[in-house]
Enzyme design. Structure first.
Site, PDB file in Angstrom:
ATOM      1  N   HIS A  34      59.354  58.532  20.113  1.00 40.71           N
ATOM      2  CA  HIS A  34      58.645  58.014  18.947  1.00 40.71           C
ATOM      3  C   HIS A  34      57.904  59.120  18.205  1.00 40.71           C
ATOM      4  CE1 HIS A  34      56.689  54.913  16.536  1.00 40.71           C
ATOM      5  NE2 HIS A  34      55.532  55.506  16.761  1.00 40.71           N
ATOM      6  N   HIS A  81      57.148  49.516  12.856  1.00 42.22           N
ATOM      7  CA  HIS A  81      56.309  48.893  13.883  1.00 42.22           C
ATOM      8  C   HIS A  81      57.140  47.803  14.545  1.00 42.22           C
ATOM      9  CE1 HIS A  81      51.777  48.982  14.773  1.00 42.22           C
ATOM     10  NE2 HIS A  81      52.250  50.203  14.797  1.00 42.22           N
ATOM     11  N   HIS A  83      58.686  47.449  17.968  1.00 41.16           N
ATOM     12  CA  HIS A  83      58.354  46.874  19.270  1.00 41.16           C
ATOM     13  C   HIS A  83      57.063  46.052  19.230  1.00 41.16           C
ATOM     14  CE1 HIS A  83      61.719  48.987  20.696  1.00 41.16           C
ATOM     15  NE2 HIS A  83      61.279  49.401  21.872  1.00 41.16           N
ATOM     16  N   ASP A 255      45.361  60.644  10.055  1.00 41.34           N
ATOM     17  CA  ASP A 255      44.988  59.315  10.528  1.00 41.34           C
ATOM     18  C   ASP A 255      45.327  59.186  12.004  1.00 41.34           C
ATOM     19  OD1 ASP A 255      47.952  58.736  10.221  1.00 41.34           O
ATOM     20  OD2 ASP A 255      47.223  56.746  10.769  1.00 41.34           O
ATOM     21  N   GLY A 511      60.060  60.573   6.302  1.00 44.95           N
ATOM     22  CA  GLY A 511      60.640  59.399   6.938  1.00 44.95           C
ATOM     23  C   GLY A 511      60.121  59.175   8.335  1.00 44.95           C
ATOM     24  N   SER A 514      63.106  55.453  14.574  1.00 44.38           N
ATOM     25  CA  SER A 514      62.792  54.480  15.617  1.00 44.38           C
ATOM     26  C   SER A 514      64.058  54.218  16.418  1.00 44.38           C
ATOM     27  CB  SER A 514      62.270  53.174  15.006  1.00 44.38           C
ATOM     28  OG  SER A 514      62.053  52.201  16.018  1.00 44.38           O
TER      29      SER A 514
END
EC number: 6.3.5.3
Length: 712
Positions: A34, A81, A83, A255, A511, A514
């Site tokens: 990830h 997002h 899973h 962040d 980009g 996943s």
């Protein structure tokens, strides 16, 4: 998911000792698929990311692109997002929105638009509807509360997503050049300041959780890995971020998302080739008794890590307090290692660059996916038409977007339901067009050609509103890359997407990847979501619906008969259990898109709509309204089904009062076919060699309201 034996050996060799428990957990998360893109990294060089308009390309929290006049920049980012949204659809989707918005903040921009691309199992499954309902509600509640409009996106239902839905969210921000920040630390001696919500135990191990297949008990066992969002804290953080930048108090920012504080702080300093010294006990905490590992890896939401000059830390704290946000000076940037102390002990002491960027890439074998067999069904015209326009994949999305506040901010000139959204950038008189999505039927049938088609379709969506593409970001979703056929399909979508973007001269500036989107139900179809933005002069774009006083033209290849028809990946075949070769794509897509954008802006153009999902049948159905209809005649060697339902992208239907001028514009670029006239009847009257059909706009709308009937 423990640190693998080869990775542990690599870490031990670098450090000259066994890692501490906290270090091992950091490496486990930051070296996960990830975060580190270990399986996809070797493929991503296929994308061209440079261009005169590109200010910041891949590698930062979001890309930055200059608008044509260069007076303003826009940020552009996308993330998945997936899973978390299976385990907890509401919070999983909501925190996906929060994360991509904070990526925008960290570049110094103010978020002005969201786009969501959603993929679920077959619509008639109760579990699919449960996930669908929760995800849409989560996006709506979070986006509406923070005051950022959700203006577009896509929705698809496919059996391959039954055990693993996809939630891909893109965000666009706006900033003048002098407010630009990056996630690259600037100076040793500056302080690291954490601003936002207190750190709790939610989201622990989220990065490693996102890098493994979903088990059958994931909805209960993996719940602690899902973050819980607070949109009102996010709204305060948005405004606090603006105030901090107004006063030039921030040197760099990142962040807190995947891998929490450990991920954000180590990546920030590594990018600037620095280290850091962090006191974990200085972090403001929500729960008592948290240990070092929990403080480092918790993915509690609504938090930002800022680099701040020492003399400005007090002012940063004052602004945080004004917006009722927590604030902690947690350490400083150094010229040494990345180190963290807790309870008087050093629990982490590693080279920052090795931690952030040292994961080795995976060299995985591939196997070419099987080609579909040919099996064309025979279905009556009226039956096929009703099935296709009433299929959940082509039905009206109004049930979704009426839950979103897509008008907040007063920039939305064209909102959800159109080919692309158009935002009014009043400061420069520019229209910013936005499109996002993918089509799993296309990439399941032909991964390489399907991915090329997805890029072309999004570009066509922009051109239909008179905009020329500027840049794109992608969210590359795939299954378990350790399976050769799955990785083969994933490799094919990367090459296909990169190839078409290059042909369109559209740089891919950022980009997300996943992988491990596998479950007990199997792997997802390879799904290359792309979000694309374009610009036009002004924001008075042509509508999708017919006006009622022009000639109707189809721009692009007409369906061919027999083996050359190319119905592969179409909704028509999906509703009739057939399969066929994927349609060929235009030879000169760049010229096609530029010319369509020019034609869309001409005075004689009354309406423009791209022809893709559901083919010409759905395109015409969507252009009909109670006040404007169409009288259409289709002839030629191809059957009615082949003409109405093939889904070759790069085509558009244009209502115009100057058809000869349109033909001249597309000479030597694409064929132009006159198929009828717009009327004031509010009906679609369709004549073909295989039969006739006449249907009112109200009846079409009723048959397309599949989602409303089921979800309400």
């Amino acid at each position: 998911m423990p640190l693998s034996a080869p990775d542990r050996e690599r870490v031990v060799e670098e450090l000259g000792r066994e890692p501490t428990r906290a270090e091992a957990a950091l490496f486990e998360n930051l070296w996960s698929e990830h975060c580190a893109y270990r399986s996809s990294r070797p493929l991503l060089s296929a994308f061209e990311s440079d261009g005169e308009q590109v200010v910041v390309g891949p590698g930062d929290d979001a890309a930055v692109v200059a608008l044509p006049d260069e007076e303003l920049y826009v940020t552009f980012g996308i993330e998945s997002h997936n899973h978390p949204s299976y385990v907890d659809p509401y919070d999983g989707a909501a925190t996906g929105v929060g994360g991509i918005v904070r990526d925008t903040l960290s570049m110094g921009a103010y978020p002005i638009a969201l786009l969501d691309s959603l993929y679920f199992g077959e619509f008639d499954r109760e579990h699919s509807q449960y996930l669908f309902d929760g995800v849409v509600e989560g996006i709506a509640d979070y986006g509406n509360a923070i005051g950022v409009p959700t203006v577009g996106g896509s929705l698809a239902f496919h059996a391959g997503y039954e055990g693993n839905p996809l939630v891909n969210v893109a965000c666009v921000g706006l900033l003048p050049p002098d407010r630009l920040l990056t996630a690259e630390a600037q100076h040793a001696g500056n302080k690291l300041v954490l601003v936002g919500n207190a750190t709790g135990r939610d989201g622990l191990g989220g990065a490693s959780f996102a890098s493994e297949d979903l088990g059958k008990d994931a909805a209960t066992e993996d719940r602690p890995a899902v973050q819980v969002g607070d949109p009102y804290a996010e709204k305060r953080l948005i405004e606090a971020n603006e105030a901090l930048i107004d006063e030039s108090l921030v040197e760099s920012a990142r962040d807190l998302g995947a891998a929490g504080l450990g991920g954000a702080s180590s990546e920030l300093v590594a990018k600037g080739e620095f280290g850091a010294r962090i006191d974990l006990e200085a972090v403001h905490q929500r729960e008592p008794g948290m240990n070092a590992l929990e403080i480092l890896l918790a993915e509690s939401q609504e938090r930002m890590c800022y680099e701040v000059a020492p003399e400005n830390t007090e002012r940063v704290a004052e602004i945080a307090d004004r917006f009722d946000l927590g604030c902690s000076v947690i350490g400083e940037i150094t010229d040494g290692n990345y180190s963290c102390t807790f309870d008087g002990e050093t629990v982490v002491d590693v080279p920052a660059e090795f931690l952030a960027d040292g994961a080795p890439a995976n060299d995985l074998p591939t196997e070419r996916p099987a080609e579909p067999t040919r099996d064309l069904p025979e279905t009556a015209l009226d039956t096929a038409f009703e099935r296709v326009i009433g299929d959940p994949n082509t039905a009206s999305r109004e049930w979704v977007y009426r839950q979103y506040d897509h008008e907040v901010g007063l920039r939305t000139a064209r909102g959800p339901g159109d080919d692309s959204a158009v935002l009014a950038i009043q400061e420069t008189g520019t229209g910013l067009a936005l499109s996002a999505g993918a089509e799993p039927n296309w990439t399941a049938a032909a991964p390489h050609a399907g991915a090329r088609a997805i890029a072309l379709e999004n570009a066509t969506n922009l051109a239909a509103k008179g905009a020329t593409p500027l840049a794109a970001v992608d969210c590359l979703n795939g299954g378990n890359p350790e399976k050769t056929d799955v990785y083969g399909g994933f490799s094919a979508i990367v090459d296909g997407l990169a190839g078409m973007c290059d042909a369109l001269s559209v740089p891919v500036v950022g980009g997300n990847v996943s992988l491990y989107n596998d479950s007990a139900a199997g792997a997802i179809p390879p799904t290359p979501t792309i979000a694309m933005l374009g610009a036009r002069d002004g924001y008075d774009a042509p509508p999708t619906e017919l006006v009622g006083d022009g000639t109707i033209l189809v721009i692009g290849d007409r369906a061919l008969a027999g083996h050359e028809a190319g119905l592969g990946g179409s909704t028509y075949l999906d509703t009739t259990d057939g399969s066929d070769r994927f349609p060929t794509l235009p030879e000169n897509p760049h010229a096609l898109i530029e010319t369509l954008a020019d034609v869309a802006n001409r005075e004689g153009t009354r309406a423009v709509h791209d022809a893709s999902h559901g083919g010409l049948a759905v395109t015409l159905a969507e252009m009909i309204s109670p006040v404007a209809g169409a009288d259409v005649e289709l002839d030629g060697p191809a059957s009615a089904a082949e003409q109405l339902f093939h889904e070759q992208p790069g085509r558009a239907v244009v209502e115009t009062t100057t058809p000869d001028a349109v033909r001249e514009a597309f000479a030597d670029i694409a064929p132009v076919h006159e198929i009828g006239t717009a009327t004031d009847t509010g009906r679609l009257d369709l004549a073909t060699d295989d039969g006739e059909l006449s249907i009112a706009a109200g009846t079409i709308a009723e048959r397309r309201a599949v989602l409303d009937r089921a979800m309400d």
